[in-house]
Design an enzyme around this catalytic site. Structure first.
Site, PDB file in Angstrom:
ATOM      1  N   ASN A  14       0.787  -1.299   0.088  1.00  0.00           N
ATOM      2  CA  ASN A  14       0.093   0.004  -0.061  1.00  0.00           C
ATOM      3  C   ASN A  14       0.897   1.245   0.035  1.00  0.00           C
ATOM      4  OD1 ASN A  14      -1.702   1.984   0.469  1.00  0.00           O
ATOM      5  ND2 ASN A  14      -2.780   1.222   2.241  1.00  0.00           N
ATOM      6  N   ARG A  93      -2.500  -2.197  -3.413  1.00  0.00           N
ATOM      7  CA  ARG A  93      -3.555  -1.728  -3.345  1.00  0.00           C
ATOM      8  C   ARG A  93      -3.730  -0.453  -4.243  1.00  0.00           C
ATOM      9  NH1 ARG A  93      -5.201   3.160   0.833  1.00  0.00           N
ATOM     10  NH2 ARG A  93      -7.323   3.271   0.464  1.00  0.00           N
ATOM     11  N   HIS A 182     -13.048   1.860  -0.108  1.00  0.00           N
ATOM     12  CA  HIS A 182     -13.008   0.661   0.969  1.00  0.00           C
ATOM     13  C   HIS A 182     -13.573  -0.516   0.485  1.00  0.00           C
ATOM     14  CE1 HIS A 182     -13.201   4.257   4.166  1.00  0.00           C
ATOM     15  NE2 HIS A 182     -12.008   3.978   3.889  1.00  0.00           N
ATOM     16  N   ARG A 243     -12.495  14.162   7.850  1.00  0.00           N
ATOM     17  CA  ARG A 243     -13.431  14.586   6.672  1.00  0.00           C
ATOM     18  C   ARG A 243     -14.655  14.831   7.005  1.00  0.00           C
ATOM     19  NH1 ARG A 243     -11.406   9.321   3.365  1.00  0.00           N
ATOM     20  NH2 ARG A 243      -9.370   9.613   3.197  1.00  0.00           N
ATOM     21  N   GLU A 388      -7.847  -6.345   4.914  1.00  0.00           N
ATOM     22  CA  GLU A 388      -7.760  -5.917   3.698  1.00  0.00           C
ATOM     23  C   GLU A 388      -6.517  -6.165   3.031  1.00  0.00           C
ATOM     24  OE1 GLU A 388      -9.177  -1.465   3.220  1.00  0.00           O
ATOM     25  OE2 GLU A 388      -8.739  -1.736   5.246  1.00  0.00           O
TER      26      GLU A 388
END
Length: 402
Positions: A14, A93, A182, A243, A388
């Protein structure tokens, strides 16, 4: 694990603009034998933390570049495996796949060019993801590089769920639409929830709430995403750590007029200075905010109230995409660990006959096979830990088998 017992390995990467996370999986086991975090890349303080069964080792990086970090990772992976021969794939990713990628994809020059083109939709993420791909191709040219996209799982959204009510020409010319993110987490967690709850693979409806510093929720029908809270960018939807999530679009022009800030400055504020951090004035970390709220900090209490209410409201909205609701599943750092958030959210969902059992919620469902609702509840409420990195490794292996 002895290197002699390692038949095959997958390295998951990632790559971010200033960080690099990796996980090394062997023999199709779902827990990595080693993980890495390189942080503060591009600065003189860049370091790389390598963790395995022997413990954690920190290495200082000379020039702090992504290339140097990846070179060190390859060196450490080679030492862990005995050689690079067992390494069958590197799974990357990649945040945005647009409409081009609905599944894990072997990276060639054409795919790399399309990931670069899609950087317009994810300017902070795709270029960094692509840099990691190129660097690993240089380091390990014989090893397949596989891209697994955050957006891929949501490519099953119907048109009425992904189109914005703006002039259709914007979609036709610029692909302005809702994509969702996601995806690897939602895919892994929904599959695990179906398995744990013994639901029919071809007859189930779930809502999965992935709650971390970034938050999103997804309606899943028979293993497919039918609606989700994030949109063109990861800013849409739920309130998050920094956010804002959904706000009135008119807010941008209003703030520009009132404050003199530019569009870029306002967008940065909505991404980096809002959410839990913005309302609490304390932190983007739910643990800090929850502790402050329990100690009577009013701003923290308000931030917690808004977070839980807006999540519950979005969960209610997602039921429109479902023929039925079998389970509500919490995952991610907050979803897996915050008993308070789960309790507060489900209290707003009484109209759906959703409730939790306090004693099951208290240990995050560990003693009740992930289920935190009462035994006879009409809708199961579950806590399922996401993985993940393993989902990326698993998808990479599945692609190789094909």
């Amino acid at each position: 694990m002895s290197v002699a017992n390692i038949a095959e390995a997958v390295l998951v990467l990632n790559s971010g603009s200033s960080s690099l996370k990796t996980a090394l999986f062997v023999n199709r086991e779902d827990q990595p034998i080693a993980t890495c975090l390189a942080e503060r890349l591009g600065t003189a303080e860049a370091v790389l933390h390598w963790s395995n069964e022997a413990g954690k080792t920190t290495y200082e990086l000379t020039d702090g570049s992504m290339a140097e970090a990846l070179a060190k990772v390859v060196e450490l992976v080679e030492a862990a495996l005995g050689s690079l021969a067992p390494l069958v794939a590197v799974g990357h990713r990649v945040v945005h796949g647009g409409e081009s990628f609905g599944k894990a994809t072997l990276v060639d020059e054409e795919v790399a060019a399309e990931i670069a083109r899609l950087s317009a939709l994810a300017p902070l993420h795709n270029p960094a993801n692509l840099a990691g791909i190129h660097a690993m191709r240089d380091r390990c040219p014989a090893v397949p590089q596989i891209a697994v996209f955050d957006t891929a799982f949501h490519q099953t959204l119907p048109e009425h769920a992904y189109l914005y009510p703006v002039p259709k020409t914007l979609y036709q010319a610029h692909k302005v639409r809702r994509y969702g993110f996601h995806g690897t987490s939602h895919q892994f967690v929904s599959r695990e929830a179906v398995k744990v709850a013994s639901l029919p693979a071809d007859d189930h409806g779930l809502i999965v709430a992935h709650l971390g510093n970034g938050c999103s929720a997804t309606a899943v029908v028979n293993g497919e995403s039918r609606d989700t809270t994030m949109g063109l960018t990861p800013l849409e939807g739920l309130m998050m750590g920094t956010r804002s999530g959904d706000v009135d679009p008119g807010l941008l022009s209003f703030l520009a007029d009132q404050t003199g800030k530019t569009l870029d400055e306002i967008t940065s504020m909505l991404n980096k200075e809002s959410g839990l951090l913005g309302l609490s004035g304390l932190s983007n970390d739910m643990r800090t905010v929850s502790e402050a709220a329990e100690q009577g900090n009013q701003n923290a209490q308000i931030a917690l109230d808004v977070f839980c209410y807006r999540l519950a409201r979005q969960i209610m909205a997602l039921t429109a995409a479902l023929p039925k609701l079998d389970a509500l599943v919490f995952t991610g750092g907050i979803g897996e660990n915050s008993r308070l958030v789960r309790k507060r959210v489900t209290e707003h969902l009484r109209v759906l006959k959703i409730e939790i059992a306090d004693e099951r919620n208290a240990d995050n469902g560990k003693s009740s096979n992930h289920v935190i609702s009462p035994e006879d509840a009409a809708v199961k409420v579950m806590v399922v830990n996401t993985n993940e990195e393993w989902e990326i490794a698993n998808q990479s292996l599945a692609l190789l088998e094909k």
